[in-house]
Design a protein around this motif. Structure first.
Motif, PDB file in Angstrom:
ATOM      1  N   VAL A 127      81.029 -30.401   8.755  1.00 15.59           N
ATOM      2  CA  VAL A 127      82.384 -30.957   8.851  1.00 15.59           C
ATOM      3  C   VAL A 127      83.106 -30.374  10.060  1.00 15.59           C
ATOM      4  CG1 VAL A 127      84.649 -31.061   7.727  1.00 15.59           C
ATOM      5  CG2 VAL A 127      82.574 -31.487   6.394  1.00 15.59           C
ATOM      6  N   GLU A 128      82.998 -29.052  10.255  1.00 17.94           N
ATOM      7  CA  GLU A 128      83.685 -28.401  11.382  1.00 17.94           C
ATOM      8  C   GLU A 128      83.167 -28.965  12.699  1.00 17.94           C
ATOM      9  OE1 GLU A 128      83.208 -26.607   7.827  1.00 17.94           O
ATOM     10  OE2 GLU A 128      81.554 -26.413   9.253  1.00 17.94           O
ATOM     11  N   GLY A 129      81.848 -29.156  12.773  1.00 17.70           N
ATOM     12  CA  GLY A 129      81.245 -29.686  13.994  1.00 17.70           C
ATOM     13  C   GLY A 129      81.663 -31.113  14.254  1.00 17.70           C
ATOM     14  N   THR A 149      83.823 -32.211  17.441  1.00 22.67           N
ATOM     15  CA  THR A 149      83.269 -33.250  18.324  1.00 22.67           C
ATOM     16  C   THR A 149      84.310 -34.321  18.600  1.00 22.67           C
ATOM     17  OG1 THR A 149      80.992 -32.900  17.587  1.00 22.67           O
ATOM     18  CG2 THR A 149      81.515 -35.071  18.480  1.00 22.67           C
ATOM     19  N   LEU A 150      84.978 -34.781  17.543  1.00 26.50           N
ATOM     20  CA  LEU A 150      85.975 -35.857  17.711  1.00 26.50           C
ATOM     21  C   LEU A 150      87.158 -35.399  18.556  1.00 26.50           C
ATOM     22  CD1 LEU A 150      85.910 -37.353  14.101  1.00 26.50           C
ATOM     23  CD2 LEU A 150      84.874 -38.306  16.163  1.00 26.50           C
ATOM     24  N   GLN A 151      87.400 -34.090  18.604  1.00 23.20           N
ATOM     25  CA  GLN A 151      88.494 -33.583  19.441  1.00 23.20           C
ATOM     26  C   GLN A 151      88.117 -33.599  20.916  1.00 23.20           C
ATOM     27  OE1 GLN A 151      88.996 -29.875  17.375  1.00 23.20           O
ATOM     28  NE2 GLN A 151      90.552 -30.687  15.980  1.00 23.20           N
ATOM     29  N   GLU A 197      80.734 -35.035   4.204  1.00 18.61           N
ATOM     30  CA  GLU A 197      81.259 -35.210   5.562  1.00 18.61           C
ATOM     31  C   GLU A 197      82.380 -36.257   5.655  1.00 18.61           C
ATOM     32  OE1 GLU A 197      77.814 -35.090   8.477  1.00 18.61           O
ATOM     33  OE2 GLU A 197      76.777 -34.581   6.616  1.00 18.61           O
ATOM     34  N   VAL A 198      82.860 -36.709   4.508  1.00 16.35           N
ATOM     35  CA  VAL A 198      83.961 -37.682   4.497  1.00 16.35           C
ATOM     36  C   VAL A 198      85.187 -37.189   5.283  1.00 16.35           C
ATOM     37  CG1 VAL A 198      85.661 -38.811   2.978  1.00 16.35           C
ATOM     38  CG2 VAL A 198      83.222 -38.952   2.460  1.00 16.35           C
ATOM     39  N   PRO A 199      85.531 -35.876   5.261  1.00 12.42           N
ATOM     40  CA  PRO A 199      86.673 -35.431   6.073  1.00 12.42           C
ATOM     41  C   PRO A 199      86.536 -35.767   7.568  1.00 12.42           C
ATOM     42  CG  PRO A 199      86.076 -33.708   4.508  1.00 12.42           C
ATOM     43  CD  PRO A 199      85.020 -34.774   4.407  1.00 12.42           C
ATOM     44  N   ILE A 230      78.502 -27.076  20.935  1.00 16.57           N
ATOM     45  CA  ILE A 230      79.708 -27.454  21.665  1.00 16.57           C
ATOM     46  C   ILE A 230      80.120 -26.348  22.631  1.00 16.57           C
ATOM     47  CG2 ILE A 230      82.193 -27.930  21.392  1.00 16.57           C
ATOM     48  CD1 ILE A 230      81.404 -29.427  18.753  1.00 16.57           C
ATOM     49  N   SER A 231      79.939 -25.096  22.195  1.00 14.72           N
ATOM     50  CA  SER A 231      80.347 -23.959  23.030  1.00 14.72           C
ATOM     51  C   SER A 231      79.486 -23.833  24.292  1.00 14.72           C
ATOM     52  CB  SER A 231      80.291 -22.652  22.230  1.00 14.72           C
ATOM     53  OG  SER A 231      78.941 -22.263  22.029  1.00 14.72           O
TER      54      SER A 231
END
Length: 262
Positions: free
Chosen positions: A166-168, A172-174, A190-192, A139-140
């Motif tokens: 999860v962080e990725g 991504t969704l942001q 990855e449910v979060p 992403i960076s």
């Protein structure tokens, strides 16, 4: 929740089961429990027609799936019948069977233009970054921004990443419309990401729903159990399931419809 469902706020409506096409384009370096033979053009044409007859409108491909994009571009019937998902970032060499990765914005543009040509279309419904696992690092590099620019230019309708963290997934969704995450009876990590998508009207596609054919255990019908769990989870748009077996395709759709309460 019905078999046809919205993919977040993309404006796209997708079937709860999508057809994954790695097996029509590549048989090297794949992690399936059983070997398989890449089907010929007639078998692929029949599989695509069967998928449409069963109500599937979502098809998933990638440059990393060997000859998959080229074959789909040649063998798909009416383009407007399909929601096409493809990827950028992973390149596969059919001769060596090796993958390499390139997440630069320049490569994103080149890859999307090539996919448009190969798939014989002037727009792609969804383009996802094919992560190598270093989601935040990718992403960076401006990879999602490059996809979003192509979306503004009208070449793509929805952008996102096939993530591994999860962080990725949340990052991504942001920045994008959707994420593709792993979720099955044995993998809930990855449910979060799915929960974040549900609360922000973003799209979620599920990969490895059947653990690439490795679902075992003492469950009588692990496929039905998987589909019930995944399709009953708020925020899930569709499960991408790769099969070249017409009987499996028919059974999976029947079970997905049961899981959707139809």
């Amino acid at each position: 929740m019905s078999f046809m469902r919205p993919l977040g706020n993309t404006g796209l409506t997708v079937s709860a089961l999508g057809l994954g096409t790695v097996k029509i384009g590549r048989d090297k370096g794949v992690k399936y429990p059983n070997g398989f033979t890449i089907p010929d053009d007639r078998a692929v044409t029949e599989l695509l027609a069967q998928a449409l007859d069963l109500g599937i409108n979502l098809i998933d491909t990638a440059p990393a799936y060997g000859h998959s994009e080229v074959r789909l571009g040649k063998l798909m019937s009416a383009r407007q019948d399909w929601i096409i998902v493809t990827k950028v970032g992973e390149e596969f060499d059919n001769d060596s069977g090796e993958s390499r990765f390139d997440f630069t914005p320049e490569h994103v543009r080149t890859s999307v233009e090539r996919s448009l040509q190969r798939l014989n279309t002037d727009y792609l419904d969804c383009v996802l970054v094919h992560s190598d696992g270093n989601d935040l690092d990718i992403i960076s590099q401006g990879t999602l921004e490059a996809l979003n620019e192509l979306k503004k230019a009208g070449l793509i309708r929805a952008t996102g990443m096939s993530t591994k963290t999860v962080e990725g997934g949340i990052a991504t969704l942001q920045q994008a419309d959707m994420a593709m995450v792993t979720y099955n009876l044995q993998h809930h990590e990855e449910v979060p990401v799915i929960e974040h998508a549900a609360s922000h009207s973003k799209g979620i596609l599920i990969k490895k729903a059947f653990a690439s054919g490795h679902l075992a255990g003492d469950i009588a019908d692990p496929v039905q159990e998987s589909l019930n769990q995944i399709l009953g989870t708020a925020g899930v748009g569709s499960i991408i399931a790769g099969t070249i077996n017409p009987k499996h395709l028919q059974e999976n759709v029947a079970k997905a419809r049961i899981a959707c309460g139809e």
